[in-house]
Design an enzyme around this catalytic site. Sequence first.
Site, PDB file in Angstrom:
ATOM      1  N   LYS A  38      44.459  27.468  27.460  1.00 42.15           N
ATOM      2  CA  LYS A  38      44.315  27.195  28.885  1.00 42.15           C
ATOM      3  C   LYS A  38      44.000  28.484  29.644  1.00 42.15           C
ATOM      4  CE  LYS A  38      49.280  27.636  29.722  1.00 42.15           C
ATOM      5  NZ  LYS A  38      50.508  26.984  30.206  1.00 42.15           N
ATOM      6  N   TYR A 264      42.341  52.477  52.293  1.00 41.57           N
ATOM      7  CA  TYR A 264      42.743  51.724  53.480  1.00 41.57           C
ATOM      8  C   TYR A 264      44.163  52.076  53.926  1.00 41.57           C
ATOM      9  CZ  TYR A 264      38.708  48.605  52.983  1.00 41.57           C
ATOM     10  OH  TYR A 264      37.438  48.093  52.912  1.00 41.57           O
TER      11      TYR A 264
END
Length: 368
Positions: A38, A264
Amino acid sequence: MGKIGETTLEIDLTALEHNFNHLKLRLQPKTKFLAVVKAFAYGSDMVAIAQKLENLDVDYFAVAYVKEGRVLRDAGITKPILVLHPQIANLGEMIDRCLEPSLYSPRMLREFLKVASEKEQKNYPVHLKFNTGLNRLGFWSTDVDYILEQLKDRDALKVISVFSHLAASEDSGEREFSLRQIDTFKRISVEISQKLGYQPMRHILNTSGIINYPEAQFEMVRSGIGLYGYGNDPKVDPQLRPVATLKTIISQLHKIEPGESVGYNRGFVSDGYRITATLPIGHADGIGRQYGGGKTFVLINGKKAPIIGNVCMDMIMVDVTDIDCKEGDEVLVFGGDLSAEQFANTANTISYELLTAISPRVHRIIIV
């Protein structure tokens, strides 16, 4: 290190084969092996992984959703595929693609029985999931009579397996809890088989269960993270080989003066003369903001380069002041000498989250 020109995720199928064989050696000869593929095979390449495992004669596959099973069938995978968390909207397609559902609730049982009957199915294989303590999905032990009543005098479905999921199989401190789960599962399995009149396959062990509770192998086991090189145990991890290696390059070097900031919100302010390297990978590629702030590092020419400041969407900056490197040099994010488990631990998370977060935009390279 070899040369690369962009951020890449190398997927080593030889390592996968090693892990599969290592785990198989822990099993009884007749115990079947279900490979969990998965989440794009834990962030790698679901098709390449499944094709390799099918060539190795794995017995079963498991995916989370019908969409994942469709991808495997379109790629030519023919082994049985268990869908662990089917949704009612996809039940018709599930049958069309010969995918086998986990039936985990009265509602799901009723709806799948209805769809299978409408499609005139006979003995369509289904798997009954029981909740023995994880409290996520699953019938209760008190639902057995209801299940059998729904199936009575109907031949649309056939129970192929009964299964459950251990909640803390990697935690030695929760051994008593795990043993209670296994005992509860045994009782449910006996009741089911007696009332069905035959013995479906039983499976409860995940990777850590295979390692820590070999006496509970029953007819099949399931392995996900172990196939990809991680055993949730520092004693076991060296016996496995990481399948995925994430690499990138240095895009640019910067000389930073005292008091200058990087990134940032001025997430890093230099206390002296530093050299930083900007790398073309960020939180849009699966390296989340939690890895910033200097606590996580990558390897450049074998040396640790801490990630400084805030992780950007497409870039991270690392401190290379004491590393002999140049623009274009290769950077190891995880794999090989720096495992995904080590990388993840720096941000108090786990290898599962890191591996499955790697974005599809990261170029995959299959190594056979």
